[in-house]
Design a protein around this motif. Structure first.
Motif, PDB file in Angstrom:
ATOM      1  N   ILE A 351       0.826  -1.206   0.000  1.00 37.06           N
ATOM      2  CA  ILE A 351       0.000   0.000   0.000  1.00 37.06           C
ATOM      3  C   ILE A 351       0.861   1.257   0.000  1.00 37.06           C
ATOM      4  N   SER A 352       1.931   1.227   0.780  1.00 38.83           N
ATOM      5  CA  SER A 352       2.762   2.421   0.935  1.00 38.83           C
ATOM      6  C   SER A 352       4.079   2.345   0.166  1.00 38.83           C
ATOM      7  N   ASN A 353       4.204   1.356  -0.722  1.00 37.36           N
ATOM      8  CA  ASN A 353       5.433   1.205  -1.499  1.00 37.36           C
ATOM      9  C   ASN A 353       5.119   1.133  -2.992  1.00 37.36           C
ATOM     10  N   PRO A 354       5.109   2.266  -3.704  1.00 37.35           N
ATOM     11  CA  PRO A 354       4.842   2.242  -5.137  1.00 37.35           C
ATOM     12  C   PRO A 354       5.957   1.500  -5.886  1.00 37.35           C
ATOM     13  N   GLY A 355       5.594   0.909  -7.015  1.00 42.47           N
ATOM     14  CA  GLY A 355       6.597   0.248  -7.837  1.00 42.47           C
ATOM     15  C   GLY A 355       6.722  -1.242  -7.612  1.00 42.47           C
ATOM     16  N   VAL A 356       5.908  -1.811  -6.707  1.00 47.78           N
ATOM     17  CA  VAL A 356       5.998  -3.249  -6.450  1.00 47.78           C
ATOM     18  C   VAL A 356       5.613  -4.046  -7.697  1.00 47.78           C
ATOM     19  N   ALA A 357       4.513  -3.653  -8.342  1.00 47.19           N
ATOM     20  CA  ALA A 357       4.081  -4.362  -9.546  1.00 47.19           C
ATOM     21  C   ALA A 357       5.134  -4.267 -10.645  1.00 47.19           C
ATOM     22  N   ALA A 358       5.713  -3.068 -10.805  1.00 43.77           N
ATOM     23  CA  ALA A 358       6.748  -2.888 -11.831  1.00 43.77           C
ATOM     24  C   ALA A 358       7.934  -3.809 -11.572  1.00 43.77           C
ATOM     25  N   LYS A 359       8.313  -3.942 -10.302  1.00 43.05           N
ATOM     26  CA  LYS A 359       9.428  -4.830  -9.934  1.00 43.05           C
ATOM     27  C   LYS A 359       9.080  -6.284 -10.248  1.00 43.05           C
ATOM     28  N   MET A 360       7.832  -6.647 -10.013  1.00 42.83           N
ATOM     29  CA  MET A 360       7.372  -7.997 -10.312  1.00 42.83           C
ATOM     30  C   MET A 360       7.434  -8.279 -11.809  1.00 42.83           C
ATOM     31  N   PHE A 361       6.867  -7.356 -12.600  1.00 43.54           N
ATOM     32  CA  PHE A 361       6.815  -7.562 -14.043  1.00 43.54           C
ATOM     33  C   PHE A 361       8.220  -7.596 -14.653  1.00 43.54           C
ATOM     34  N   LYS A 362       9.098  -6.740 -14.148  1.00 46.41           N
ATOM     35  CA  LYS A 362      10.468  -6.700 -14.655  1.00 46.41           C
ATOM     36  C   LYS A 362      11.184  -8.023 -14.376  1.00 46.41           C
ATOM     37  N   GLY A 363      10.994  -8.541 -13.160  1.00 45.45           N
ATOM     38  CA  GLY A 363      11.629  -9.803 -12.814  1.00 45.45           C
ATOM     39  C   GLY A 363      11.169 -10.943 -13.695  1.00 45.45           C
ATOM     40  N   LEU A 364       9.854 -10.997 -13.980  1.00 51.64           N
ATOM     41  CA  LEU A 364       9.320 -12.057 -14.838  1.00 51.64           C
ATOM     42  C   LEU A 364       9.796 -11.895 -16.277  1.00 51.64           C
ATOM     43  N   SER A 365       9.800 -10.661 -16.771  1.00 49.43           N
ATOM     44  CA  SER A 365      10.212 -10.433 -18.162  1.00 49.43           C
ATOM     45  C   SER A 365      11.676 -10.791 -18.379  1.00 49.43           C
ATOM     46  N   GLN A 366      12.521 -10.534 -17.375  1.00 48.93           N
ATOM     47  CA  GLN A 366      13.943 -10.864 -17.510  1.00 48.93           C
ATOM     48  C   GLN A 366      14.180 -12.368 -17.602  1.00 48.93           C
ATOM     49  N   LYS A 367      13.214 -13.150 -17.123  1.00 48.88           N
ATOM     50  CA  LYS A 367      13.311 -14.603 -17.236  1.00 48.88           C
ATOM     51  C   LYS A 367      12.531 -15.139 -18.436  1.00 48.88           C
ATOM     52  N   GLY A 368      12.016 -14.223 -19.280  1.00 47.20           N
ATOM     53  CA  GLY A 368      11.291 -14.634 -20.475  1.00 47.20           C
ATOM     54  C   GLY A 368       9.923 -15.216 -20.203  1.00 47.20           C
ATOM     55  N   ILE A 369       9.299 -14.824 -19.084  1.00 48.04           N
ATOM     56  CA  ILE A 369       7.979 -15.347 -18.710  1.00 48.04           C
ATOM     57  C   ILE A 369       6.909 -14.386 -19.193  1.00 48.04           C
ATOM     58  N   MET A 370       6.045 -14.864 -20.078  1.00 46.33           N
ATOM     59  CA  MET A 370       4.980 -14.045 -20.647  1.00 46.33           C
ATOM     60  C   MET A 370       3.811 -13.935 -19.674  1.00 46.33           C
ATOM     61  N   ILE A 371       3.363 -12.695 -19.424  1.00 44.15           N
ATOM     62  CA  ILE A 371       2.214 -12.447 -18.560  1.00 44.15           C
ATOM     63  C   ILE A 371       0.966 -12.327 -19.422  1.00 44.15           C
TER      64      ILE A 371
END
Length: 412
Positions: A351-371
């Motif tokens: 709630i109080s930490n913006p950018g969590v979703a971006a960090k999640m998506f970046k981590g998955l994309s770097q491993k070639g995982i399609m969302i």
């Protein structure tokens, strides 16, 4: 000293030796002067075996008869545990769900508890009995029909009884030592969480973490039941589920949950009207079909595509319901994509930490995982990925958010 409710899952009572071990746990609590109510599941894989027997007779057996069949599993366990306690010189009485006063709605295979008449249990406790109650089951008061609460429903039975009895504590005994950052069988570095909030636990349970049933957590939150998840085999503290969990520094994400067997359904070219969503999802709800992540993609001014995820086990039923109302809803076709999984991060710190979703998506994309789909709330982000990528996604996110590292507690 007080009333203690204990619940033992299937693996914790999966053999005579384990039933005797559970009996020793019960006796230890009773010898401290407490009144003890014990809720048990069916032994080991009994429920799976009963489901298998039914499937050999019918592809779609009657839900009423399935309730009649599956409720027998817990009856075996309550009788055996009561005998084990009696063999140790303790007064013990076993009760089925309906004998224990558990009243449910009239909904076979997935009923909700409406009320618990605790008078019989209280009377037995007052006569210095240990009361053993069959989990997962109840009865419709008006029709006297036996019902079951859905898989994992013994957790719900235990917490509901704790609430109704005003118990001092409800201990959920299982084959793990508590709630972990994710399933330790999948991620070896997963660590036990000392405490977790009701809201975080509810999200994790709803998102696939199998350690607690979601409705059990709802009961615990609504009635402020003190809840602890513990091992039935190891002598150590477990995980406390409470209103406000112990704070850990910089911990935006508390845990990861995941589940496979997901199918994405797209209802293509629906009329793009004000009541489109209402009509579609009311139809599904009226037929008892639970949908999860929903995405709307407007094609043009007059048409729209609606995609949603479901458990693959209800795919056939969902297709039948949609086909039956195709003319009424006015859509063109149904497109399905199976072989999917949902991977979610959970934590009140989001709630109080913006950018969590971006960090999640970046981590998955770097491993070639399609969302393929995304859903968010204040304390969780869920992604749908290929089931083939599920384990890799969980391992990746566990590393990305450093969940293997215990953070020191805040000094308040």
């Amino acid at each position: 000293m007080g009333i203690i409710v204990q619940k033992f899952g299937g693996t914790s009572v999966g053999s005579i030796e384990r039933i005797q071990n559970a009996a020793r746990r019960v006796i230890k609590e009773a010898d401290q002067g407490n009144q003890v109510v014990v809720v048990v599941s069916a032994m080991g894989k009994t429920t799976d075996d009963l489901v298998s027997l039914a499937s050999q007779l019918s592809a779609q057996p009657s839900k009423r008869e399935m309730d009649m069949l599956l409720s027998t599993g817990e009856q075996v366990t309550i009788a055996l545990l009561s005998m084990a306690l009696q063999a140790e010189g303790k007064n013990a009485v076993s009760l089925t769900g309906w004998q224990a006063g558990i009243e449910t709605e009239d909904r076979p295979s997935n009923a909700r508890i409406l009320n618990i008449d605790t008078s019989r249990i209280v009377g037995l406790l007052d006569k210095e009995n240990i009361v053993i109650v069959a989990g997962f089951q109840g009865m419709v008061e008006k029709t006297r029909e036996i019902t079951t609460l859905g898989r994992g429903g013994s957790d719900t039975t235990a917490v509901a009884l704790a609430a109704a009895l005003g118990a001092d504590r409800c201990d959920i005994y299982t084959d793990v030592t508590g709630v972990f950052t994710t399933d330790p069988r999948v991620v070896a570095s997963a660590r036990k969480i000392p405490s977790i909030s009701y809201d975080e636990m509810l999200e994790m349970a709803n998102l696939g973490a199998g350690v607690l049933h979601p409705r059990a957590v709802e009961f615990a939150k609504n009635f402020q039941v003190k809840l602890e998840v513990r091992s039935s085999l190891a002598e150590e503290r477990g995980t406390l589920v409470e209103e406000e969990a112990t704070m850990e520094q910089n911990l935006m994400v508390r845990g990861l949950a995941f589940e496979g067997n997901i199918t994405k359904i797209t209802v293509a070219n629906l009329p793009n009207g004000i009541e489109t969503l209402s009509s579609l999802f009311s139809t599904l709800a009226d037929n008892g079909i639970n949908v999860d992540i929903i995405i709307q993609n407007v094609v043009n001014e007059s048409t729209t595509n609606i995609s949603f995820s479901i458990d693959s086990s209800v795919l056939g039923e969902t297709q039948d319901v949609l086909a039956a109302c195709q003319q009424e809803l006015g859509f063109e076709s149904i497109i399905t994509e199976g072989g999917l999984a949902k991977v979610s991060i959970v934590g009140s710190g989001m709630i109080s930490n913006p950018g969590v979703a971006a960090k999640m998506f970046k981590g998955l994309s770097q491993k070639g995982i399609m969302i393929k789909m995304v859903s968010t709330s204040e304390i969780k982000v869920s992604t749908v990925v290929s089931q083939a990528d599920m384990v890799k996604a969980v391992e990746t996110l566990h590393d990305v958010f450093e969940l293997d590292v215990r953070q020191p507690a805040h000094q308040l």
